[in-house]
Design an enzyme around this catalytic site. Sequence first.
Site, PDB file in Angstrom:
ATOM      1  N   GLY A  92      24.673  62.062  74.758  1.00 52.43           N
ATOM      2  CA  GLY A  92      23.906  62.942  75.625  1.00 52.43           C
ATOM      3  C   GLY A  92      23.135  62.140  76.655  1.00 52.43           C
ATOM      4  O   GLY A  92      22.977  60.915  76.517  1.00 52.43           O
ATOM      5  N   GLN A 127      16.579  60.010  82.544  1.00 55.51           N
ATOM      6  CA  GLN A 127      17.204  58.729  82.185  1.00 55.51           C
ATOM      7  C   GLN A 127      17.988  58.121  83.340  1.00 55.51           C
ATOM      8  O   GLN A 127      18.363  56.947  83.281  1.00 55.51           O
ATOM      9  CB  GLN A 127      18.149  58.911  80.980  1.00 55.51           C
ATOM     10  N   CYS A 149      19.337  55.668  71.522  1.00 53.34           N
ATOM     11  CA  CYS A 149      19.139  56.251  72.845  1.00 53.34           C
ATOM     12  C   CYS A 149      19.602  55.247  73.896  1.00 53.34           C
ATOM     13  O   CYS A 149      19.319  54.047  73.779  1.00 53.34           O
ATOM     14  CB  CYS A 149      17.663  56.578  73.044  1.00 53.34           C
ATOM     15  N   LEU A 150      20.286  55.740  74.911  1.00 47.42           N
ATOM     16  CA  LEU A 150      20.784  54.836  75.958  1.00 47.42           C
ATOM     17  C   LEU A 150      19.632  54.163  76.710  1.00 47.42           C
ATOM     18  O   LEU A 150      19.810  53.104  77.304  1.00 47.42           O
ATOM     19  CB  LEU A 150      21.673  55.608  76.945  1.00 47.42           C
ATOM     20  N   HIS A 183      17.209  65.907  70.999  1.00 48.51           N
ATOM     21  CA  HIS A 183      16.872  64.582  71.524  1.00 48.51           C
ATOM     22  C   HIS A 183      16.763  64.631  73.053  1.00 48.51           C
ATOM     23  O   HIS A 183      15.783  64.132  73.638  1.00 48.51           O
ATOM     24  CB  HIS A 183      17.955  63.587  71.077  1.00 48.51           C
ATOM     25  N   GLU A 184      17.736  65.254  73.708  1.00 49.50           N
ATOM     26  CA  GLU A 184      17.732  65.289  75.180  1.00 49.50           C
ATOM     27  C   GLU A 184      16.591  66.161  75.702  1.00 49.50           C
ATOM     28  O   GLU A 184      15.978  65.850  76.727  1.00 49.50           O
ATOM     29  CB  GLU A 184      19.079  65.788  75.708  1.00 49.50           C
ATOM     30  N   HIS A 206      13.390  64.322  75.960  1.00 50.68           N
ATOM     31  CA  HIS A 206      13.290  63.484  77.159  1.00 50.68           C
ATOM     32  C   HIS A 206      12.602  64.231  78.311  1.00 50.68           C
ATOM     33  O   HIS A 206      11.891  63.632  79.116  1.00 50.68           O
ATOM     34  CB  HIS A 206      14.686  63.063  77.634  1.00 50.68           C
TER      35      HIS A 206
HETATM   36 ZN    ZN Z   1      17.832  59.363  74.737  1.00 49.70          ZN
END
Ligand code: ZN
Length: 471
Positions: free
Chosen positions: A47, A52, A89-90, A131-132, A135
């Site tokens: 995701g 991000q 997480c990226l 999770h997204e 953010h």
């Molecule tokens: Zn993330």
Amino acid sequence: MAKRLEIVKIGDPVLRKRCRQVINVNDTVRELLDSMILTMRKAHGVGLAAPQVGVPKRMIVVETPEGLYEFVNPELVRGEGSEIATEGCLSVPGQVGEVERYARVCVTGLDREGKQIWLDSSGLLCRALQHEMDHLDGVLFVDKAKEIRQTAVPEGEERFLRVVFAGTPDFALPSLYSILVEGHDICLVITRPDKPAGRGMKMSIPAVKRFALNHRLPLCQPEQLRSEELVRQIAELQPDVLVVVAYGKLIPEEITRLPRLGAINLHPSLLPRYRGAAPIQRAIINGDTVTGVSVIQLSPRMDAGDIILQKDIEITLEDDYGSLSNKLAALGAEALCEALQKMAAGEVSLTPQDESQVTVAPPIKPEDELIRWSEGSSNIVNLVRALSPSPGAYTWRKGKKLKIFKMEHAPDVTMDGRPGELRTVGQRLLIRASDGWVAPKIVQPEGGRKMSSEEYLRGHPVNNGELVGEV
Ligand code: ZN
């Protein structure tokens, strides 16, 4: 045009902002969504949220095997249950941790046309959505995680290929999904046409088509592969490689020679053993204890191309056709991605197949499904495993078909009997093979549903000594 964007890392203030609502779902928003999808795939992410990529707006994308999901202004409608699982997480490279989340959530928001949508989810999709959405409020998983651990950050330059994928049934899905999340560009998916199936002859849609639609991949379903138009279409895409997984039809050379690096095929056996249509079933029928997958170059002779790589796997006594297919589909996806990395790096070494070791795996014909009680119990148990969950091995009882989907050896039963003889001992149904007794566990009488042998016995009592058999 969608482009790959830079992913901002923890420490950047944009990750800690409360993001703004999107007022207008317009072309700029759609283009950003496309770029977020591309960026997520290239980074092997599940995701991605707009902050991000440095844009403090309420937009997220998530991709799991179930499909590709986009939300503008997502909101949690309700969450139920709770589940703890590992997350990364990226934007937080090199760290993972255990995070507690709702086990099921319903999310609403706008789609890329500005229409309101709802989505009920569980599992990985449910976790990724939460999770997204965090953010968008400036919350990172490390704020909630317990037991944060360091992980290796992959290094080295990655190379991505332009892939044309040809495949049709469920078996091809893990491969297609893996290629997608490895970040390769899938520029076309080719699958077989819809066809009528089942009693109502409703049109059935190939699993690969459903997947391509759910993940918005370019799709074609040609009736005929020998078409100038298709050849032109593929040539214009300038693919690096054609990947074929259970397409269901031979692919002509005028197509396989178009990609720069040629065409490769995943075959679920350790070639040169089991060339042909039913390698998984034939390996079980023969009582093999090891099988595997082969990635080969596509050749005009079926399954005869040079081997790029192979991986093997144990066949357990509990395996049937269904479970072994699933394992080989997953193993094959891994092997394919490795092969693609080697091709991209120009590091492929080819091994020709040893023609003296070739065995064939012809398709299962209706007469193969009939159990022959004059055979040994191992052969019979293996046949049942090889044909379960579909189409099912069968015997005739009182002029009607009785399918058997699960069967065990009964070494504890020592009485004599003639091949095909039925017995019940307590609640246990027994049938005699040439060398001993076997115990059917799951059966399906003609016109009925699958049931346990105990349930079957209640409706279809047995006269000890009765014979089942070949007519
Ligand atoms: Zn993330």
